[in-house]
Enzyme design. Structure first.
Site, PDB file in Angstrom:
ATOM      1  N   CYS A   1       0.711  -1.543  -0.226  1.00  0.00           N
ATOM      2  CA  CYS A   1      -0.277   0.303   0.449  1.00  0.00           C
ATOM      3  C   CYS A   1       0.782   1.509   0.510  1.00  0.00           C
ATOM      4  O   CYS A   1       1.820   1.249   1.143  1.00  0.00           O
ATOM      5  CB  CYS A   1      -0.877   0.000   0.880  1.00  0.00           C
TER       6      CYS A   1
ATOM      7  N   CYS B   1      -0.414   6.108   7.297  1.00  0.00           N
ATOM      8  CA  CYS B   1      -1.698   5.167   7.760  1.00  0.00           C
ATOM      9  C   CYS B   1      -0.913   4.377   8.994  1.00  0.00           C
ATOM     10  O   CYS B   1      -0.397   3.365   8.957  1.00  0.00           O
ATOM     11  CB  CYS B   1      -2.335   4.834   6.771  1.00  0.00           C
TER      12      CYS B   1
ATOM     13  N   CYS C   1      -8.658   0.737   0.445  1.00  0.00           N
ATOM     14  CA  CYS C   1      -7.712   0.267   1.077  1.00  0.00           C
ATOM     15  C   CYS C   1      -7.894  -1.986   0.865  1.00  0.00           C
ATOM     16  O   CYS C   1      -9.144  -1.866   0.747  1.00  0.00           O
ATOM     17  CB  CYS C   1      -7.759  -0.055   2.703  1.00  0.00           C
TER      18      CYS C   1
ATOM     19  N   ASP D   1     -24.666 -13.831  26.798  1.00  0.00           N
ATOM     20  CA  ASP D   1     -23.934 -12.485  26.350  1.00  0.00           C
ATOM     21  C   ASP D   1     -24.487 -11.644  26.952  1.00  0.00           C
ATOM     22  O   ASP D   1     -26.156 -11.628  27.126  1.00  0.00           O
ATOM     23  CB  ASP D   1     -23.335 -12.234  24.753  1.00  0.00           C
TER      24      ASP D   1
ATOM     25  N   ASP E   1     -15.786 -17.069  24.578  1.00  0.00           N
ATOM     26  CA  ASP E   1     -14.739 -16.364  23.344  1.00  0.00           C
ATOM     27  C   ASP E   1     -15.092 -14.503  24.093  1.00  0.00           C
ATOM     28  O   ASP E   1     -15.764 -13.495  23.146  1.00  0.00           O
ATOM     29  CB  ASP E   1     -15.318 -16.027  21.961  1.00  0.00           C
TER      30      ASP E   1
ATOM     31  N   CYS F   1      -8.958 -12.432  21.027  1.00  0.00           N
ATOM     32  CA  CYS F   1      -7.935 -11.651  20.096  1.00  0.00           C
ATOM     33  C   CYS F   1      -6.742 -10.855  20.770  1.00  0.00           C
ATOM     34  O   CYS F   1      -6.366 -10.061  20.353  1.00  0.00           O
ATOM     35  CB  CYS F   1      -8.917 -10.903  19.443  1.00  0.00           C
TER      36      CYS F   1
END
Length: 422
Positions: free
Chosen positions: A63, A69, A146, A293, A341, A367
């Site tokens: 890119c 960026c 992008c 949740d 998760d 994550c």
């Protein structure tokens, strides 16, 4: 600020080159291991000026905005070294938590690209600037495209610009979250505040002009032209505004495949921090699932999708704050397997209750390597052992890594071994 000559010793957790200067660490974005660079140093951070001696692993970025960026941290590292670095993020987090565990090779889960993106809009003298933030800055880097976005997000940037122009007179920082759905682009605005009639009318017209499926403002409906549907396994789900999804379709499928394999013998499964049901709706094909949740809208959407789907066993969804009120060990013992998760902060309180339980199989999805390592340590202390840890890369070129880990209760392993030995 002073210009210094630095030798990069390693890549840090944010993808920045790490050097030493006067006994302190200095972080240099976009520098690679082994390189000698000159950089403007300000405290423990520096701005790269020149690469004096380049790494043999350096390649051209994909890119033209890379280096300005802040969306990507590492684009110029050769693919094999890049994969080793990402895997190393998990290994380092585990080691820092006092855990010596094997980590599988990195799985590429980028697929067709990211299906959701958040653009930022800032305003200067009534002019709108739309794009991503520069690294370690609130400055907007305006972009034309992008290369990491899925083709389905092709019209997202133009739509975001049109929305920003309509709201430019407010002068408020604006975040524009766009998700690709089967019905088209689904956009949720954050930061604008309540809209007046003129702004609402203009936004409705923009939704028509850019063929948006839905446009919401702080989750409040502005325009609905088509339902923003997605497919999850056997079900079709209508997304709540601003709902969380895995960044890529490939990422969701790769993670789900590992969750399904690890729980294939379970008849009763708890899905904790279930969101809209990326795992629960798939698991319910062959097991009874209870999913929990805090997000009531996500749980309601999952339940509606389950009711409309064919061939599912029982899927019961419930709103519950698993941080303040985690399922306790007694509740968990009703299940054959647990999937959890949590958000980036992890789930220390819930992990402690899982550790106290006798549930034979647990799958952790994360994550965030550091919070995963902390939660894993809690489970290991409670008598679980790890069967596998797999890092997945759906955030290509960013300093984020997804993790799927499979745990088994040690007491169950010993019992099975005794049975085999007679």
């Amino acid at each position: 600020m002073s210009a210094e000559r630095l030798v990069i010793e390693r890549l840090g957790a944010r993808g920045e080159g790490v050097a030493w200067l006067g006994g302190r660490r200095v972080f240099v974005p976009y520098a690679l291991v082994g390189e000698t660079v000159t950089a403007d140093v300000d405290g423990d951070h520096a701005r790269l000026i020149d690469i004096v001696d380049a790494s043999p692993l350096r390649i051209a970025p994909i890119c033209p905005r890379f280096g300005d960026c802040g969306g990507c941290a590492v684009q110029t590292l050769r693919a094999d070294a890049y994969a080793a670095w990402k895997r190393g993020l998990v290994e380092t987090a585990l080691a820092n938590a006092g855990l010596k565990l094997g980590v599988a090779p990195l799985v590429d889960a980028h697929g067709g690209g990211r299906r959701r993106v958040a653009f930022h809009a800032r305003f200067d003298s009534g002019a709108a600037h739309v794009g991503f933030m520069a690294a370690r800055s609130h400055r907007i880097v305006e972009i034309d495209a992008c290369p990491l976005l899925a083709p389905e997000l092709g019209g997202a940037l133009n739509a975001a610009r049109a929305i920003a122009v309509i709201l430019a007179a407010r002068g408020k920082p604006l975040d524009i979250a766009v998700t690709a759905t089967l019905g088209g682009l689904d956009i949720d605005l954050r930061g604008a505040g309540p809209l007046d009639d003129s702004e609402t009318g203009a936004l409705i017209a923009a939704a028509d002009a850019h063929d948006l499926a839905r446009l919401t403002n702080h989750a409040r409906l502005v325009a609905l032209r088509r339902a923003p549907h997605i497919d999850i396994g056997p079900a079709t789900l209508t997304l709540p505004p601003g709902a969380f999804l895995q960044a890529t379709q490939s990422g969701e499928e790769e993670i789900a495949a590992r969750v399904l394999k690890a729980t294939e013998k379970a008849q009763s499964i708890a899905d904790l921090f279930c969101g809209v049901g990326a795992f629960a709706l798939r698991l319910a094909r062959r097991a009874q699932v209870k999913a929990y949740d805090l997000d009531a809208a996500a749980v309601a959407a999952m339940r509606a999708a389950a009711q409309a789907a064919q061939g599912l066993r029982t899927l019961d969804g419930a709103e519950r704050d698993l941080f303040a009120r985690p399922l306790n060990a007694s509740e968990l013992n009703d299940f054959d397997a647990i999937v959890f998760d949590p958000p980036r902060a992890g789930a220390a309180a819930q992990a402690a209750e899982i550790a106290r339980s006798a549930v034979p199989a647990v799958v952790a999805v994360s994550c965030h390597a550091q919070s995963f390592a902390r939660d894993a340590a809690i489970l290991l202390k409670g008598g679980y052992v790890i069967r596998e840890i797999t890092p997945l890369d759906q955030f290509r070129y960013a300093a984020h890594v997804e993790i799927v880990a499979v745990f088994e209760k040690e007491s169950r392993r010993k019992s099975a071994k005794r049975r085999l030995l007679g």
